[in-house]
Design a protein around this motif. Structure first.
Motif, PDB file in Angstrom:
ATOM      1  N   TRP A  55       1.092  -1.370   0.181  1.00  0.00           N
ATOM      2  CA  TRP A  55       0.130   0.290  -0.454  1.00  0.00           C
ATOM      3  C   TRP A  55       0.931   0.991   0.660  1.00  0.00           C
ATOM      4  CZ3 TRP A  55      -5.326   0.174   1.524  1.00  0.00           C
ATOM      5  CH2 TRP A  55      -5.568   1.264   1.239  1.00  0.00           C
ATOM      6  N   GLN A  56       2.143   1.045   1.082  1.00  0.00           N
ATOM      7  CA  GLN A  56       2.649   2.525   1.075  1.00  0.00           C
ATOM      8  C   GLN A  56       3.238   2.466  -0.038  1.00  0.00           C
ATOM      9  OE1 GLN A  56       4.460   1.914   4.807  1.00  0.00           O
ATOM     10  NE2 GLN A  56       3.259   2.920   5.689  1.00  0.00           N
ATOM     11  N   ARG A  57       3.860   1.725  -0.895  1.00  0.00           N
ATOM     12  CA  ARG A  57       4.696   1.772  -2.240  1.00  0.00           C
ATOM     13  C   ARG A  57       4.440   2.135  -3.236  1.00  0.00           C
ATOM     14  NH1 ARG A  57       6.536  -3.063  -1.325  1.00  0.00           N
ATOM     15  NH2 ARG A  57       5.242  -3.644  -3.325  1.00  0.00           N
ATOM     16  N   GLU A  58       2.882   1.729  -3.368  1.00  0.00           N
ATOM     17  CA  GLU A  58       2.512   1.400  -5.352  1.00  0.00           C
ATOM     18  C   GLU A  58       1.070   2.411  -4.239  1.00  0.00           C
ATOM     19  OE1 GLU A  58       3.346  -0.202  -7.760  1.00  0.00           O
ATOM     20  OE2 GLU A  58       4.602  -0.497  -6.322  1.00  0.00           O
ATOM     21  N   LEU A  59       0.168   2.711  -4.129  1.00  0.00           N
ATOM     22  CA  LEU A  59      -0.597   3.725  -3.687  1.00  0.00           C
ATOM     23  C   LEU A  59      -0.243   5.031  -2.911  1.00  0.00           C
ATOM     24  CD1 LEU A  59      -3.263   0.986  -1.987  1.00  0.00           C
ATOM     25  CD2 LEU A  59      -2.414   1.359  -4.415  1.00  0.00           C
ATOM     26  N   ASP A  60      -1.649   5.737  -3.631  1.00  0.00           N
ATOM     27  CA  ASP A  60      -1.427   7.261  -2.830  1.00  0.00           C
ATOM     28  C   ASP A  60      -2.297   7.926  -2.275  1.00  0.00           C
ATOM     29  OD1 ASP A  60      -0.286   7.633  -5.466  1.00  0.00           O
ATOM     30  OD2 ASP A  60      -2.249   8.319  -6.977  1.00  0.00           O
ATOM     31  N   GLY A  61      -2.735   6.711  -1.682  1.00  0.00           N
ATOM     32  CA  GLY A  61      -3.372   7.623  -0.423  1.00  0.00           C
ATOM     33  C   GLY A  61      -2.526   7.091   0.804  1.00  0.00           C
ATOM     34  N   PRO A  62      -2.452   8.484   1.938  1.00  0.00           N
ATOM     35  CA  PRO A  62      -1.500   7.858   3.217  1.00  0.00           C
ATOM     36  C   PRO A  62      -2.224   6.997   4.293  1.00  0.00           C
ATOM     37  CG  PRO A  62      -1.346   9.920   2.646  1.00  0.00           C
ATOM     38  CD  PRO A  62      -2.774   9.670   1.263  1.00  0.00           C
ATOM     39  N   LEU A  63      -1.595   6.064   4.609  1.00  0.00           N
ATOM     40  CA  LEU A  63      -2.302   5.511   6.408  1.00  0.00           C
ATOM     41  C   LEU A  63      -2.407   5.902   7.359  1.00  0.00           C
ATOM     42  CD1 LEU A  63      -0.364   1.699   5.869  1.00  0.00           C
ATOM     43  CD2 LEU A  63      -3.307   2.575   4.983  1.00  0.00           C
ATOM     44  N   HIS A  64      -3.577   6.279   7.559  1.00  0.00           N
ATOM     45  CA  HIS A  64      -3.809   7.346   8.793  1.00  0.00           C
ATOM     46  C   HIS A  64      -4.034   5.549  10.171  1.00  0.00           C
ATOM     47  CE1 HIS A  64      -6.383   8.982  11.589  1.00  0.00           C
ATOM     48  NE2 HIS A  64      -5.910   9.446  11.682  1.00  0.00           N
ATOM     49  N   SER A  65      -4.881   5.157  10.556  1.00  0.00           N
ATOM     50  CA  SER A  65      -4.474   4.403  11.136  1.00  0.00           C
ATOM     51  C   SER A  65      -4.977   2.738  10.632  1.00  0.00           C
ATOM     52  CB  SER A  65      -5.818   4.705  12.545  1.00  0.00           C
ATOM     53  OG  SER A  65      -7.412   4.667  12.202  1.00  0.00           O
ATOM     54  N   VAL A  66      -4.193   2.072  11.450  1.00  0.00           N
ATOM     55  CA  VAL A  66      -4.884   0.535  10.753  1.00  0.00           C
ATOM     56  C   VAL A  66      -5.624  -0.346  12.654  1.00  0.00           C
ATOM     57  CG1 VAL A  66      -3.859  -1.762   9.921  1.00  0.00           C
ATOM     58  CG2 VAL A  66      -3.569   0.269   9.183  1.00  0.00           C
ATOM     59  N   THR A  67      -6.540  -0.828  12.387  1.00  0.00           N
ATOM     60  CA  THR A  67      -7.633  -1.586  13.463  1.00  0.00           C
ATOM     61  C   THR A  67      -7.399  -2.734  13.072  1.00  0.00           C
ATOM     62  OG1 THR A  67      -8.422   0.244  13.900  1.00  0.00           O
ATOM     63  CG2 THR A  67      -9.171  -1.377  14.927  1.00  0.00           C
ATOM     64  N   VAL A  68      -6.946  -4.091  14.094  1.00  0.00           N
ATOM     65  CA  VAL A  68      -6.919  -5.417  13.389  1.00  0.00           C
ATOM     66  C   VAL A  68      -7.898  -5.929  14.738  1.00  0.00           C
ATOM     67  CG1 VAL A  68      -5.667  -7.629  13.816  1.00  0.00           C
ATOM     68  CG2 VAL A  68      -4.291  -4.988  13.151  1.00  0.00           C
ATOM     69  N   ALA A  69      -8.802  -7.241  13.881  1.00  0.00           N
ATOM     70  CA  ALA A  69      -9.285  -8.180  14.608  1.00  0.00           C
ATOM     71  C   ALA A  69      -8.499  -9.456  14.207  1.00  0.00           C
ATOM     72  CB  ALA A  69     -10.581  -7.943  14.366  1.00  0.00           C
ATOM     73  N   HIS A  70      -8.665 -10.398  15.195  1.00  0.00           N
ATOM     74  CA  HIS A  70      -8.037 -11.535  15.050  1.00  0.00           C
ATOM     75  C   HIS A  70      -8.438 -12.772  15.278  1.00  0.00           C
ATOM     76  CE1 HIS A  70      -4.923 -15.122  13.620  1.00  0.00           C
ATOM     77  NE2 HIS A  70      -4.423 -14.984  14.538  1.00  0.00           N
ATOM     78  N   LYS A  71      -8.744 -13.808  14.965  1.00  0.00           N
ATOM     79  CA  LYS A  71      -9.232 -15.492  15.598  1.00  0.00           C
ATOM     80  C   LYS A  71      -9.005 -15.949  14.578  1.00  0.00           C
ATOM     81  CE  LYS A  71     -12.641 -17.180  17.712  1.00  0.00           C
ATOM     82  NZ  LYS A  71     -11.972 -18.103  19.132  1.00  0.00           N
TER      83      LYS A  71
END
Length: 89
Positions: A55-71
């Protein structure tokens, strides 16, 4: 033959869902949501890390935050051996 997803679950992979907030390239004050879901290994999440690097290498929209859920969908507590069998006529 077992499916690839089931084999990965037996190897310890669990279903991971990430809610990604990113800034719109043309309107940086606006946030957009993207939901990513795949099988991944907690706590390092190598598949998610690989996706975020892409995402950071190829896309233009800068990341703001990431929320993760795992099961983990398959765990030892869910497997029980039958110790007795009863028959009713």
């Amino acid at each position: 033959m077992a499916s690839t997803e089931f084999v990965r679950q037996l190897e310890g992979y669990g279903l991971t869902t990430a809610s990604i907030l990113y800034r719109m390239p043309d309107h940086p004050s606006m946030l957009q949501t993207f939901v990513w879901q795949d099988y991944d290994l907690a706590p390092l999440f190598p598949e998610l890390q690989r996706f975020l690097e892409f995402w950071q290498r190829e896309l233009d929209g800068p990341l703001h935050s990431v929320t993760v859920a795992h099961k983990r969908l398959v765990s030892p507590a869910e497997c029980r051996m039958v110790t007795q069998e009863y028959r009713l006529h």
